[in-house]
Design an enzyme around this catalytic site. Structure first.
Site, mmCIF file in Angstrom:
data_model
loop_
_atom_site.group_PDB
_atom_site.id
_atom_site.type_symbol
_atom_site.label_atom_id
_atom_site.label_comp_id
_atom_site.label_asym_id
_atom_site.label_seq_id
_atom_site.Cartn_x
_atom_site.Cartn_y
_atom_site.Cartn_z
ATOM 1 N N GLY A 1 0.837 -1.194 0.000
ATOM 2 C CA GLY A 1 0.000 0.000 0.000
ATOM 3 C C GLY A 1 0.867 1.237 0.000
ATOM 4 O O GLY A 1 2.086 1.169 0.111
ATOM 5 N N ARG B 1 0.756 5.619 4.839
ATOM 6 C CA ARG B 1 -0.402 5.826 5.716
ATOM 7 C C ARG B 1 -1.676 5.140 5.191
ATOM 8 O O ARG B 1 -2.776 5.592 5.426
ATOM 9 C CB ARG B 1 -0.672 7.310 5.935
ATOM 10 C CG ARG B 1 0.431 8.010 6.672
ATOM 11 C CD ARG B 1 0.358 7.667 8.126
ATOM 12 N NE ARG B 1 1.485 8.228 8.840
ATOM 13 C CZ ARG B 1 2.196 7.566 9.722
ATOM 14 N NH1 ARG B 1 1.918 6.319 9.992
ATOM 15 N NH2 ARG B 1 3.187 8.129 10.337
ATOM 16 N N SER C 1 0.935 -1.236 8.173
ATOM 17 C CA SER C 1 1.517 -1.675 9.453
ATOM 18 C C SER C 1 0.434 -2.033 10.452
ATOM 19 O O SER C 1 0.560 -3.019 11.188
ATOM 20 C CB SER C 1 2.427 -0.585 10.024
ATOM 21 O OG SER C 1 3.535 -0.387 9.177
ATOM 22 N N GLY D 1 14.065 -0.262 9.287
ATOM 23 C CA GLY D 1 14.391 1.168 9.216
ATOM 24 C C GLY D 1 15.651 1.506 9.984
ATOM 25 O O GLY D 1 15.995 0.868 10.976
ATOM 26 N N HIS E 1 6.874 4.649 16.613
ATOM 27 C CA HIS E 1 6.365 3.356 16.138
ATOM 28 C C HIS E 1 6.540 2.281 17.206
ATOM 29 O O HIS E 1 5.646 1.465 17.433
ATOM 30 C CB HIS E 1 7.071 2.924 14.844
ATOM 31 C CG HIS E 1 6.536 3.571 13.616
ATOM 32 N ND1 HIS E 1 5.427 3.116 12.954
ATOM 33 C CD2 HIS E 1 6.958 4.658 12.925
ATOM 34 C CE1 HIS E 1 5.188 3.886 11.908
ATOM 35 N NE2 HIS E 1 6.107 4.835 11.867
ATOM 36 N N LYS E 2 7.691 2.267 17.872
ATOM 37 C CA LYS E 2 7.930 1.287 18.939
ATOM 38 C C LYS E 2 6.905 1.450 20.060
ATOM 39 O O LYS E 2 6.342 0.470 20.551
ATOM 40 C CB LYS E 2 9.342 1.442 19.511
ATOM 41 C CG LYS E 2 10.434 0.913 18.638
ATOM 42 C CD LYS E 2 11.783 1.145 19.338
ATOM 43 C CE LYS E 2 12.944 0.732 18.492
ATOM 44 N NZ LYS E 2 14.225 1.022 19.175
ATOM 45 N N ALA E 3 6.693 2.694 20.477
ATOM 46 C CA ALA E 3 5.755 2.951 21.575
ATOM 47 C C ALA E 3 4.327 2.578 21.172
ATOM 48 O O ALA E 3 3.599 1.928 21.942
ATOM 49 C CB ALA E 3 5.822 4.415 21.997
ATOM 50 N N GLU F 1 15.889 -5.393 15.221
ATOM 51 C CA GLU F 1 16.271 -4.442 14.176
ATOM 52 C C GLU F 1 17.292 -5.094 13.253
ATOM 53 O O GLU F 1 18.341 -5.538 13.699
ATOM 54 C CB GLU F 1 16.815 -3.167 14.808
ATOM 55 C CG GLU F 1 15.758 -2.441 15.621
ATOM 56 C CD GLU F 1 16.233 -1.136 16.209
ATOM 57 O OE1 GLU F 1 17.333 -0.660 15.840
ATOM 58 O OE2 GLU F 1 15.492 -0.583 17.039
#
Length: 191
Positions: free
Chosen positions: A12, A15, A19, A44, A58-60, A73
């Site tokens: 896609g 946004r 994910s 990333g 993103h992690k949070a 990672e």
């Protein structure tokens, strides 16, 4: 109901909900059995402050949406990471193939960029790892070839390389989903 295929490729635009869809599948997988695990392989790299902040956000967010999903990672050796972390009770999410390809073709040190043949071989190695994985995989990537033809030789080469990689991975996966406005559209389903 769990909607997890053995291998899923989610494509896609930015946004589009890629994910979030992958995280939903991971959460469903974890909810089925206490023996299930989920691992995010993040590709990333934080080259600047904005990207560092984005990765931390993103992690949070991921920790809230999918508690219990581990993060690894791995910006370059993706096929090896899949082989190392995959087992029958572990769902692996790879987010994302576009950044992985960027790391291979446009590293901080241009002298370390892989030639086209090596990039194609890395894609083949990735597809072999997908085929050999004993547990479910969810791979996320961008579809960037729907717009105007980009100016600049390097950008056109990247769009071409990503198109080839997307085709390789789509052929290797049982299910391919295109995300648009947060809605999944199944392009392929051999489950």
């Amino acid at each position: 109901m769990v909607d997890v295929a053995r291998s899923t490729f989610i494509l896609g635009g930015q946004r589009s909900g890629k994910s979030r869809r992958a995280e939903t599948l991971a959460r469903q997988w974890l909810d089925v059995s206490p023996a299930h695990r989920a691992v995010m392989i993040a590709t990333g790299q934080a080259w600047d402050d904005e990207m560092r902040e984005r990765i931390e956000r993103h992690k949070a967010d991921r920790a809230l949406r999918v508690p219990g999903m581990a993060t690894v990672e791995e910006p370059l050796a993706l096929a090896e990471a899949l082989t190392r972390h995959s087992d029958a009770n572990t769902l692996i999410v790879v987010d994302c193939l576009t950044l992985w390809l960027t790391n291979l073709t446009m590293p901080a040190d241009p002298a370390q960029a892989l030639p086209e043949a090596a990039v194609i071989a890395a894609g083949e190695d990735l597809c072999a790892a997908i085929a050999a994985a004993p547990g479910p995989l969810v791979l996320v990537g961008n579809e960037i070839g729907l717009g105007v033809i980009p100016m600049g030789r390097e950008v056109r080469a990247f769009v071409d390389a990503l198109g080839r990689l997307n085709q390789q991975v789509a052929a290797a996966c049982e299910r391919v989903t295109l995300m648009a406005a947060g809605l999944p559209l199944t392009l392929k389903d051999r489950t």
